[in-house]
Design an enzyme around this catalytic site. Structure first.
Site, PDB file in Angstrom:
ATOM      1  N   SER A 138       0.852  -1.163   0.146  1.00  0.00           N
ATOM      2  CA  SER A 138      -0.056   0.007  -0.234  1.00  0.00           C
ATOM      3  C   SER A 138       0.976   1.299   0.050  1.00  0.00           C
ATOM      4  O   SER A 138       1.684   1.299  -0.967  1.00  0.00           O
ATOM      5  CB  SER A 138      -0.939   0.091   1.182  1.00  0.00           C
ATOM      6  OG  SER A 138      -1.877   0.941   1.181  1.00  0.00           O
ATOM      7  N   HIS A 177      -2.639  -1.374  -4.064  1.00  0.00           N
ATOM      8  CA  HIS A 177      -3.988  -1.320  -4.455  1.00  0.00           C
ATOM      9  C   HIS A 177      -4.683   0.106  -4.196  1.00  0.00           C
ATOM     10  O   HIS A 177      -3.565   1.181  -3.935  1.00  0.00           O
ATOM     11  CB  HIS A 177      -4.719  -2.280  -3.322  1.00  0.00           C
ATOM     12  CG  HIS A 177      -4.639  -1.571  -1.831  1.00  0.00           C
ATOM     13  ND1 HIS A 177      -4.800  -2.514  -0.628  1.00  0.00           N
ATOM     14  CD2 HIS A 177      -3.920  -0.720  -1.463  1.00  0.00           C
ATOM     15  CE1 HIS A 177      -4.517  -1.764   0.312  1.00  0.00           C
ATOM     16  NE2 HIS A 177      -3.920  -0.464   0.138  1.00  0.00           N
TER      17      HIS A 177
END
Length: 202
Positions: A107, A132
């Site tokens: 992330s 993501h």
């Protein structure tokens, strides 16, 4: 009892003793490595941690603005705003910042890994990287929820643009690949453009 976790942490951090002209001097291991221009970004990315990373980056710039800094990352990700504070400082300061993934960079951790100096972004062989779209959650009136939904869509678009810039991937590829959790090995991260090489030894 409020300071118990900090006391336990301090007790577990190794100390390094150096001989100087004035006698012995002891450092915790992280302070000693900071002298070598090594910073550790470990754990959840949040405001307190971001402030410490930013302070270390600024300190090392003041010490020597022409010598590179090494940022070691082992993080599951975290706050976008905290991560952007670190990212913007990395781009702002004069020294080149080399990023190295140890363990995982997921992330926001992956975003910071990719944000290192081009040609100086690395992973160790068995580390993993995950990208993501940003996560969000908000409760309140319907109109406020709509405002926050628009905000997170704007953040998503901005992060995708920046990942496209750092990886060389087209925007449509980034948008597709960040739609869900997308895990990569160190080798796959090189192929994708998130990093430049896999380090196997010094």
């Amino acid at each position: 009892m409020h300071n118990a976790p900090e006391s336990v942490f301090n007790a577990l951090v190794p100390m390094v003793v150096e001989q100087t002209a004035k006698g012995e001097r002891s450092y915790d291991i992280y302070s000693r490595l900071l002298k070598e221009r090594v910073i550790f970004l470990v754990g959840q990315v949040e405001e307190h941690m971001a402030n410490l990373i930013v302070a270390q980056l600024l300190f090392l710039e003041s010490e020597n603005p022409d010598k590179e800094i090494y940022l070691y990352i082992n993080s599951p990700g975290g706050s976008v705003t905290a991560g952007m504070a670190i990212y913007d400082t990395m781009q702002f300061i004069k020294p080149k910042v080399s990023t190295v993934c140890i363990g995982q960079a997921c992330s926001m951790g992956a975003f910071l890994l990719a944000g290192g100096e081009k040609g100086m972004r690395h992973c160790l062989p068995n580390s993993r990287v995950m990208i993501h779209q940003p996560l969000g959650g908000f409760q309140g009136q319907a109109s406020d929820i709509a405002i926050h939904a628009q905000e997170i869509l704007g953040i998503k678009h901005k992060l995708n643009q920046m990942l496209s810039h750092h990886t060389g991937q087209p925007m449509e590829v980034i948008e597709r690949d960040t739609d869900r959790d997308n895990f990569m090995s160190a080798t796959q991260a090189v192929e994708y453009g998130l990093i430049d090489s896999v380090l196997t030894s010094r």
